[in-house]
Motif scaffolding. Structure first.
Motif, PDB file in Angstrom:
ATOM      1  N   ILE A   1       0.846  -1.202   0.000  1.00 44.23           N
ATOM      2  CA  ILE A   1       0.000   0.000   0.000  1.00 44.23           C
ATOM      3  C   ILE A   1       0.887   1.261   0.000  1.00 44.23           C
ATOM      4  CG2 ILE A   1      -0.261   0.036   2.549  1.00 44.23           C
ATOM      5  CD1 ILE A   1      -3.103   0.771   0.093  1.00 44.23           C
ATOM      6  N   GLY A   2       0.528   2.189  -0.853  1.00 44.34           N
ATOM      7  CA  GLY A   2       1.334   3.419  -0.976  1.00 44.34           C
ATOM      8  C   GLY A   2       2.114   3.465  -2.278  1.00 44.34           C
ATOM      9  N   THR A   3       2.256   2.305  -2.926  1.00 43.43           N
ATOM     10  CA  THR A   3       3.009   2.261  -4.186  1.00 43.43           C
ATOM     11  C   THR A   3       2.298   3.064  -5.275  1.00 43.43           C
ATOM     12  OG1 THR A   3       3.804   0.060  -3.585  1.00 43.43           O
ATOM     13  CG2 THR A   3       4.004   0.686  -5.900  1.00 43.43           C
ATOM     14  N   TYR A   4       0.969   2.910  -5.337  1.00 43.97           N
ATOM     15  CA  TYR A   4       0.166   3.599  -6.353  1.00 43.97           C
ATOM     16  C   TYR A   4       0.323   5.121  -6.211  1.00 43.97           C
ATOM     17  CZ  TYR A   4      -4.362   4.869  -8.613  1.00 43.97           C
ATOM     18  OH  TYR A   4      -5.360   5.422  -9.372  1.00 43.97           O
ATOM     19  N   SER A   5       0.291   5.597  -4.965  1.00 39.98           N
ATOM     20  CA  SER A   5       0.453   7.059  -4.767  1.00 39.98           C
ATOM     21  C   SER A   5       1.807   7.512  -5.293  1.00 39.98           C
ATOM     22  CB  SER A   5       0.399   7.454  -3.285  1.00 39.98           C
ATOM     23  OG  SER A   5      -0.483   6.681  -2.584  1.00 39.98           O
ATOM     24  N   LEU A   6       2.845   6.723  -5.041  1.00 36.28           N
ATOM     25  CA  LEU A   6       4.188   7.106  -5.508  1.00 36.28           C
ATOM     26  C   LEU A   6       4.235   7.160  -7.036  1.00 36.28           C
ATOM     27  CD1 LEU A   6       6.448   5.044  -3.073  1.00 36.28           C
ATOM     28  CD2 LEU A   6       6.238   7.536  -3.158  1.00 36.28           C
ATOM     29  N   ALA A   7       3.526   6.214  -7.683  1.00 31.20           N
ATOM     30  CA  ALA A   7       3.539   6.181  -9.155  1.00 31.20           C
ATOM     31  C   ALA A   7       2.874   7.438  -9.720  1.00 31.20           C
ATOM     32  CB  ALA A   7       2.833   4.924  -9.651  1.00 31.20           C
TER      33      ALA A   7
ATOM     34  N   PHE B   1      -2.131  -3.942   0.348  1.00 31.22           N
ATOM     35  CA  PHE B   1      -1.512  -3.703  -0.965  1.00 31.22           C
ATOM     36  C   PHE B   1      -2.390  -2.770  -1.787  1.00 31.22           C
ATOM     37  CE2 PHE B   1      -0.468  -7.891   0.642  1.00 31.22           C
ATOM     38  CZ  PHE B   1       0.905  -7.880   0.606  1.00 31.22           C
ATOM     39  N   ASP B   2      -1.820  -2.198  -2.845  1.00 32.45           N
ATOM     40  CA  ASP B   2      -2.646  -1.509  -3.836  1.00 32.45           C
ATOM     41  C   ASP B   2      -2.152  -1.907  -5.220  1.00 32.45           C
ATOM     42  OD1 ASP B   2      -0.367   0.108  -4.265  1.00 32.45           O
ATOM     43  OD2 ASP B   2      -1.140   1.750  -3.049  1.00 32.45           O
ATOM     44  N   VAL B   3      -2.885  -1.488  -6.232  1.00 30.93           N
ATOM     45  CA  VAL B   3      -2.513  -1.859  -7.610  1.00 30.93           C
ATOM     46  C   VAL B   3      -2.147  -0.595  -8.371  1.00 30.93           C
ATOM     47  CG1 VAL B   3      -3.316  -2.858  -9.784  1.00 30.93           C
ATOM     48  CG2 VAL B   3      -3.990  -3.908  -7.613  1.00 30.93           C
ATOM     49  N   THR B   4      -0.959  -0.589  -8.926  1.00 36.68           N
ATOM     50  CA  THR B   4      -0.506   0.525  -9.766  1.00 36.68           C
ATOM     51  C   THR B   4      -0.809   0.176 -11.220  1.00 36.68           C
ATOM     52  OG1 THR B   4       1.255   1.057  -8.212  1.00 36.68           O
ATOM     53  CG2 THR B   4       1.513   1.879 -10.465  1.00 36.68           C
ATOM     54  N   PRO B   5      -1.586   1.010 -11.924  1.00 37.54           N
ATOM     55  CA  PRO B   5      -1.892   0.689 -13.322  1.00 37.54           C
ATOM     56  C   PRO B   5      -0.639   0.743 -14.196  1.00 37.54           C
ATOM     57  CG  PRO B   5      -3.036   2.696 -12.609  1.00 37.54           C
ATOM     58  CD  PRO B   5      -2.214   2.245 -11.454  1.00 37.54           C
ATOM     59  N   ALA B   6      -0.624  -0.143 -15.189  1.00 36.66           N
ATOM     60  CA  ALA B   6       0.546  -0.244 -16.076  1.00 36.66           C
ATOM     61  C   ALA B   6       0.897   1.101 -16.709  1.00 36.66           C
ATOM     62  CB  ALA B   6       0.264  -1.282 -17.166  1.00 36.66           C
ATOM     63  N   GLU B   7      -0.120   1.932 -16.969  1.00 43.49           N
ATOM     64  CA  GLU B   7       0.175   3.209 -17.661  1.00 43.49           C
ATOM     65  C   GLU B   7       1.107   4.096 -16.849  1.00 43.49           C
ATOM     66  OE1 GLU B   7      -4.294   4.678 -16.914  1.00 43.49           O
ATOM     67  OE2 GLU B   7      -3.031   6.205 -17.854  1.00 43.49           O
ATOM     68  N   LEU B   8       1.202   3.882 -15.543  1.00 47.53           N
ATOM     69  CA  LEU B   8       2.088   4.713 -14.716  1.00 47.53           C
ATOM     70  C   LEU B   8       3.495   4.114 -14.581  1.00 47.53           C
ATOM     71  CD1 LEU B   8      -0.362   5.663 -11.799  1.00 47.53           C
ATOM     72  CD2 LEU B   8       0.269   7.034 -13.797  1.00 47.53           C
ATOM     73  N   ILE B   9       3.709   2.940 -15.184  1.00 47.04           N
ATOM     74  CA  ILE B   9       4.987   2.224 -14.988  1.00 47.04           C
ATOM     75  C   ILE B   9       5.850   2.371 -16.249  1.00 47.04           C
ATOM     76  CG2 ILE B   9       6.024  -0.064 -14.569  1.00 47.04           C
ATOM     77  CD1 ILE B   9       3.363  -0.788 -13.114  1.00 47.04           C
ATOM     78  N   ASP B  10       7.105   2.809 -16.067  1.00 48.31           N
ATOM     79  CA  ASP B  10       7.994   2.994 -17.228  1.00 48.31           C
ATOM     80  C   ASP B  10       8.709   1.713 -17.617  1.00 48.31           C
ATOM     81  OD1 ASP B  10       7.835   5.889 -17.821  1.00 48.31           O
ATOM     82  OD2 ASP B  10       8.387   6.011 -15.707  1.00 48.31           O
ATOM     83  N   GLY B  11       8.997   0.864 -16.635  1.00 43.19           N
ATOM     84  CA  GLY B  11       9.712  -0.370 -16.972  1.00 43.19           C
ATOM     85  C   GLY B  11       9.559  -1.403 -15.871  1.00 43.19           C
ATOM     86  N   ILE B  12       9.579  -2.670 -16.276  1.00 45.43           N
ATOM     87  CA  ILE B  12       9.516  -3.765 -15.307  1.00 45.43           C
ATOM     88  C   ILE B  12      10.857  -4.492 -15.401  1.00 45.43           C
ATOM     89  CG2 ILE B  12       8.313  -5.893 -14.641  1.00 45.43           C
ATOM     90  CD1 ILE B  12       5.747  -4.568 -15.857  1.00 45.43           C
ATOM     91  N   ILE B  13      11.611  -4.396 -14.313  1.00 51.28           N
ATOM     92  CA  ILE B  13      12.982  -4.938 -14.330  1.00 51.28           C
ATOM     93  C   ILE B  13      12.925  -6.399 -13.896  1.00 51.28           C
ATOM     94  CG2 ILE B  13      15.330  -4.611 -13.478  1.00 51.28           C
ATOM     95  CD1 ILE B  13      14.315  -1.837 -12.362  1.00 51.28           C
ATOM     96  N   THR B  14      13.302  -7.292 -14.795  1.00 49.79           N
ATOM     97  CA  THR B  14      13.324  -8.719 -14.461  1.00 49.79           C
ATOM     98  C   THR B  14      14.777  -9.210 -14.549  1.00 49.79           C
ATOM     99  OG1 THR B  14      13.184  -9.597 -16.711  1.00 49.79           O
ATOM    100  CG2 THR B  14      11.100  -8.938 -15.662  1.00 49.79           C
ATOM    101  N   GLU B  15      14.955 -10.491 -14.236  1.00 50.97           N
ATOM    102  CA  GLU B  15      16.302 -11.067 -14.287  1.00 50.97           C
ATOM    103  C   GLU B  15      16.801 -11.243 -15.725  1.00 50.97           C
ATOM    104  OE1 GLU B  15      13.532 -12.434 -13.283  1.00 50.97           O
ATOM    105  OE2 GLU B  15      13.528 -14.628 -13.372  1.00 50.97           O
ATOM    106  N   VAL B  16      15.878 -11.151 -16.709  1.00 50.32           N
ATOM    107  CA  VAL B  16      16.350 -11.273 -18.099  1.00 50.32           C
ATOM    108  C   VAL B  16      16.423  -9.912 -18.798  1.00 50.32           C
ATOM    109  CG1 VAL B  16      15.637 -13.679 -18.387  1.00 50.32           C
ATOM    110  CG2 VAL B  16      14.016 -11.852 -18.944  1.00 50.32           C
ATOM    111  N   GLY B  17      16.138  -8.841 -18.090  1.00 49.05           N
ATOM    112  CA  GLY B  17      16.234  -7.506 -18.677  1.00 49.05           C
ATOM    113  C   GLY B  17      15.036  -6.658 -18.286  1.00 49.05           C
ATOM    114  N   VAL B  18      15.009  -5.436 -18.807  1.00 45.95           N
ATOM    115  CA  VAL B  18      13.937  -4.494 -18.455  1.00 45.95           C
ATOM    116  C   VAL B  18      12.883  -4.506 -19.562  1.00 45.95           C
ATOM    117  CG1 VAL B  18      13.391  -2.099 -17.890  1.00 45.95           C
ATOM    118  CG2 VAL B  18      15.624  -3.061 -17.251  1.00 45.95           C
ATOM    119  N   VAL B  19      11.627  -4.731 -19.175  1.00 42.69           N
ATOM    120  CA  VAL B  19      10.553  -4.711 -20.171  1.00 42.69           C
ATOM    121  C   VAL B  19       9.982  -3.297 -20.225  1.00 42.69           C
ATOM    122  CG1 VAL B  19       8.393  -5.774 -20.939  1.00 42.69           C
ATOM    123  CG2 VAL B  19       9.952  -7.067 -19.444  1.00 42.69           C
TER     124      VAL B  19
END
Ligand SMILES: CSC[C@@H](O)[C@@H](O)C(=O)COP(=O)(O)O
Length: 389
Positions: free
Chosen positions: A267-273, A349-367
């Motif tokens: 909780i609070g992640t969505y506000s930060l985004a 928890f809260d849900v951050t919509p994908a539109e607010l996310i610039d990249g998803i960092i995984t072990e195989v690279g950044v999406v």
């Protein structure tokens, strides 16, 4: 000394009791799936990857001592029963459900080999080996996440191009939340190791204070330059414009990333985004592939765990001795910080919509999003990304 949330040797599992942090480092034995369920439910062990690994290893330990009829079929039924129970301990974090699904598949494959009336020993052995591999894989994956995330920030943020960057993080995503190294805190650790981190800011993360208790503890422990802020200070912090204060990115972990990139986290992640978008700051989610759930199409389908109201109205901890500026570890106080009788809403928890996310960092690279503004997360399961650091 490296911080370890999980200590494991075959037959022995211990967890660092995170309710006692940051004041005392106490390890508890976990001998059964029941012990693990309690530890997860009562937040003695935390963070989506760590929860999954503790659950998996608890059953690996239990299988060595449990009195189960000797056939493969009985052993498999026991494992299924315990895994179904463990998965009820934390509904939002998907890593646990993912681990349960993979461990059941290992058991099924072994039963198919030895047949249900065959010897159960090979089921135990296959299960234990698979659970142990999860512990090893998580550390390796987190190190890769750290590297990809740090490189991406260096390439894609304003101050990254000039040398050092400052970042904000939320909740608990380091060694204490994983098998080691951490996800979002792993990115901060990688920036620091490369000499490119100017400063890390961690939020307090109300109401349970994972940021001030756990992330702050880890940052101090690892001598990473850092400052604690309350959740409500993030906007003011992002508004600072001086080159030495300006924040280049907000990096958070995840409990479940849906197929479209919508992300459930503390909780609070969505506000930060939202704040990041308004201030033109990159917003990144750092998560291993075990946190990506292609079966969940969007955030609307994610079940959000609601927790007791007293987590908001009460604060617990040892007494602070003002003259010494120290805590008295032999004492424990619970203080009420809200009006009696007030109703409380406490989603964990809260849900951050994908539109607010610039990249998803995984072990195989950044999406990153494609030209239609959509994440293609299925590609990471083929080892493919489009925005590698
Ligand atoms: C690498 S862990 C990512 C998340 O699990 C983390 O940010 C978080 O939400 C932890 O919450 P917690 O309730 O302490 O388990």
């Amino acid at each position: 000394m490296v911080l370890e949330a999980i200590r494991y040797d075959r037959g022995n599992l211990q967890i660092l009791d995170q309710l006692k942090l940051p004041h005392a480092e106490v390890y508890d034995d976990i001998n059964t799936s029941g012990d693990a369920w309690e530890a997860i439910k009562h937040m003695r062990t935390r963070g989506a990857p760590a929860i999954a690994i503790v659950a998996a290893l608890s059953l690996a330990v239990e299988l060595l001592i449990a009195d189960i009829p000797p056939t493969a079929g009985d052993t498999a039924a026991f494992v299924y029963d315990r895994l179904d129970y463990l998965v009820t301990s934390r509904p939002t974090a998907v890593n646990l459900a993912d681990a349960v699904r993979k461990l059941k598949a290992v058991v099924d494959a072994e039963v198919a080999k030895v047949k249900a009336d065959g010897n159960g020993d090979s089921i135990r052995e296959a299960y234990i080996a698979a659970a142990e591999k999860m512990l090893v894989d998580d550390v390796r994956d987190n190190e890769a996440i750290g590297k990809h995330g740090a490189e991406w920030i260096q390439k894609n943020t304003e101050f990254g191009q000039n040398g050092q960057v400052s970042v904000i993080t939320h909740c608990n995503t380091g060694s204490l939340a994983t098998a080691g190294y951490g996800t979002a805190l792993g990115v901060i650790r990688a920036l620091h190791s490369a000499g490119t981190l100017k400063h890390a800011f961690c939020t307090e993360t109300r109401p349970y204070n994972q940021g001030s208790r756990l992330t702050a503890f880890e940052l101090v422990h690892d001598k990473i330059p850092a400052t604690l802020v309350t959740d409500s200070m993030a906007a003011a912090l992002l508004k600072l414009k001086g080159p030495s204060e300006r924040i280049a990115a907000i990096v958070v972990g995840a409990d479940r990333v849906a197929a479209n990139g919508d992300t459930a986290n503390k909780i609070g992640t969505y506000s930060l985004a939202i704040l990041a978008k308004f201030h033109g700051v990159k917003f990144l989610v750092a998560a291993p592939r075990t946190t990506i759930d292609l079966q969940t199409k969007s955030g609307a389908d994610i079940v959000i765990e609601e927790r007791p109201g007293n987590e908001v109205t009460l604060v617990k901890g040892p007494k602070w001795v003002a003259v010494l500026d120290e805590v008295d570890l032999s004492s424990s106080e619970t203080i009420k910080i809200a009006a009696s009788g007030i109703d409380v809403w406490n989603p964990a928890f809260d849900v951050t919509p994908a539109e607010l996310i610039d990249g998803i960092i995984t072990e195989v690279g950044v999406v990153e999003k494609d030209k239609n503004g959509e994440f293609q997360l299925q590609n990471v399961f083929q080892g493919l990304t489009n925005g590698n650091g």
